[in-house]
Write an enzyme that holds these catalytic residues in place. Sequence first.
Site, PDB file in Angstrom:
ATOM      1  N   GLU A  29       0.761  -1.213   0.042  1.00  0.00           N
ATOM      2  CA  GLU A  29       0.084  -0.045   0.133  1.00  0.00           C
ATOM      3  C   GLU A  29       0.769   1.257  -0.178  1.00  0.00           C
ATOM      4  O   GLU A  29       1.651   1.317   0.669  1.00  0.00           O
ATOM      5  CB  GLU A  29      -0.968   0.004   1.408  1.00  0.00           C
ATOM      6  N   SER A  59      -5.557  -4.450   1.238  1.00  0.00           N
ATOM      7  CA  SER A  59      -5.920  -5.693   1.090  1.00  0.00           C
ATOM      8  C   SER A  59      -4.870  -6.726   1.404  1.00  0.00           C
ATOM      9  O   SER A  59      -4.095  -7.315   0.714  1.00  0.00           O
ATOM     10  CB  SER A  59      -6.568  -6.119  -0.354  1.00  0.00           C
ATOM     11  N   GLU A  60      -4.654  -6.870   2.938  1.00  0.00           N
ATOM     12  CA  GLU A  60      -3.217  -7.251   3.174  1.00  0.00           C
ATOM     13  C   GLU A  60      -3.258  -8.868   2.691  1.00  0.00           C
ATOM     14  O   GLU A  60      -2.232  -9.454   2.658  1.00  0.00           O
ATOM     15  CB  GLU A  60      -3.201  -7.344   4.773  1.00  0.00           C
ATOM     16  N   PHE A  83       2.221  -1.445   8.889  1.00  0.00           N
ATOM     17  CA  PHE A  83       2.119  -1.472  10.326  1.00  0.00           C
ATOM     18  C   PHE A  83       2.161  -3.038  10.332  1.00  0.00           C
ATOM     19  O   PHE A  83       1.394  -3.697  10.122  1.00  0.00           O
ATOM     20  CB  PHE A  83       1.316  -0.689  11.139  1.00  0.00           C
ATOM     21  N   ASP A  85       1.299  -4.352  13.086  1.00  0.00           N
ATOM     22  CA  ASP A  85      -0.001  -4.910  13.640  1.00  0.00           C
ATOM     23  C   ASP A  85      -0.821  -5.490  12.759  1.00  0.00           C
ATOM     24  O   ASP A  85      -1.765  -6.300  13.209  1.00  0.00           O
ATOM     25  CB  ASP A  85      -0.503  -3.823  14.322  1.00  0.00           C
ATOM     26  N   HIS A 129      -0.871   0.179  16.634  1.00  0.00           N
ATOM     27  CA  HIS A 129      -0.016   0.816  15.694  1.00  0.00           C
ATOM     28  C   HIS A 129       1.542   0.872  16.211  1.00  0.00           C
ATOM     29  O   HIS A 129       2.269   1.460  15.794  1.00  0.00           O
ATOM     30  CB  HIS A 129      -0.242   2.061  15.029  1.00  0.00           C
TER      31      HIS A 129
END
Lengths: 324, 352
Positions: A29, A59-60, A83, A85, A129
């Site tokens: 991203e 869209s990880e 991140f 997280d 985060h």
Amino acid sequence: MAEMTYRDAVARGIAQEMERDPSVVLVGEDVGSAGGVFKATVGVFDRFGPDRVVDTPISEQAILGAAMGAAMTGLRPIAEIMFSDFFAVCWDIVANEIAKTRYMTNGQVSLPLVIRSANGGGARFGAQHSQSVENWAMAIPGLKVVAPSTPRDVVGLLAAAVRDPDPVLFFEQKSLYPAKGDVPEGEIVDELGTAVVRRHGKDATVVALAAMVPRALEAADRLAGEGVEVTVIDLRSLVPLDVTTVATSVTETGHLVTVEENPRLCGWGAEVASIVAEERLFDLDGPIVRVTTPHVPLPAADALEDAAMPTVARIVEGVRRSLQ
Amino acid sequence: MTELQDQRGRGGPASAARGIGTAPVGAAPIEVRTSIYKMMVEMRDFEKRAYDLFLQGLVKGTSHLGLGQEAVAAGFAAAMRPSDYTFATYRGHNHTLARGAPMAAVMAELMGRQAGLMAGKGGSMHLTSVAHRMMGSYAIVGAHLTIANGAAWSAKLRGTGEVAVCFFGDGTTNIGAFHEALNLAAIWKLPVVFVCENNRWMEYTPISSVTAVAHPAADRARSYGLDPVLVDGNDADATYAAASVALERARAGAGPTLVEAETYRHGGHSRADPGKYRPEAEVQAWLARDPIPLYRARLAESGVDESVLRRIEEAAQSAVDAASAEAAASPPPDFSLVEADVWADGGSSWRR
Ligand SMILES: Cc1ncc(C[n+]2csc(CCOP(=O)(O)OP(=O)(O)O)c2C)c(N)n1
């Protein structure tokens, strides 16, 4: 030798590898013309173009699935999870798919890929985060886990990760992005699984990772003022884990202190401590001490976050406790 | 609801792909159609034997059979080039055989033997044969759609003309990875074909009771700028035709296709599940539309001699007998495999 920030070293490492090998691609991203939300990929898009530097939707799973499918069919992707997280929303692809595929297929499938991610606290971003999640990855067989502490190591270890035939999770500590350090000219390629002794002293061994390395070094300075000389080991990589460097140092000093940014339970230091207890118990002259964030999510306020993460004072105190 | 290009029940292959957006394709050559029949019969016999061996305790753990869904695997495999990639689910025995993986190695994998496709390290749910471009069977619902995208992205970047074909069930259309994958495939115009095998049931829950639209895949196509494609998944001519159009579209650089193939599993979800939760009338109606007798009759009508069909059937039985015997004769895997192949160096060491 040029001075460079940790953030610019990321872009330099990526560019070094993309220049060398046309099968290396960058995906994530905002990694393209925006240069990354942490500005760690600035210039890469301009140099290598939109075919090899690809922006994605939020869209990880799709990002890491694309990296995996590309790696199994001839590319060497570098994927970014903005991140660390956010690994929680795509952990299936990491832990169930990427990590296990070579094993499950009896070695039929190779996955030469790197997943970079901004990791850790210190930026006052709050509990979702700021986590240090290296130990999540360390717990899964099939993943290599790297976390550099200096700009030079960012370049060298990133190159080693890209060239590695196995999947590597590459944790960039976000509070280190502005940190500066000397980086030699020319190609730099390091070796995964090699710790570095940043300072040598005979009284205690302090093992640290990423942002905890400069803190451990500061603590060592303070302790030197009291006449206590400590060795500071920058672990650099959790898998493979350089047990030899740590164990050799413990045998010399008789004392082990780990400095971990992660919350207490099952942090990487617990593994290091257990190995030393199992293999060097009779070289120890005091308790193994783990300095960690308490077992809490990280708070946002600067005063609270600073109090939660291991401070120089707590590291100093931890070394004293081990020496008592 | 969107207007569907309904290709069900029109019989002939010429009509089967109507409306997908390119010229209708003609009937496949008769050699292709007999090879499709051969594949289907082999799959059927293999799966029945796998079930028997499961009941005898020789196939261990779990297995998810493709009984009744053969026309999807065979029709697509026949239309694919050897260089195209297959991604399947845990219900992947048919798809693995369809790409040419040796039957004995597949059976041995189910039985946990050394001669298994992955020497017993993956098992029924993870059948993989890279040599046959069978790039894996995936057991976490939805994940492999995103991975198929990666193979397609790589094929596109490398300019190889390869297409990735990804099979999954109706239940998979309700997980996030499905939607992430469809969107990415569409915006990147990837050479990938997504094939939903709608067998009407997830495990024990009917898909209609948990899905906001009637056609779980086809009705979602428009959300990703794709034309809905609905095909009779029990008609191998229709699946072959739909596959040909979708593969052609992918190779032409026109991007992904999402196909919904309506079919039915003859047995339960897995293991020894008898599937009793399904209404008897529904089961009977679908058994009457068994893809294999349907295709047999179609081939006979098209002039394929009875003796040819019978030879295919006898050969399939012998092949399954031989494969099962070979698998049963294989020893269990060597214990050294436990710690092998975590890493590319062949080992599992995590320390230095
Ligand atoms: C993420 C995830 N959730 C749940 C399951 C358990 N599970 C395995 S198969 C299955 C049903 C899937 O149905 P469908 O996609 O229609 O495929 P089919 O089994 O009918 O081929 C479920 C719920 C799983 N494997 N993965």
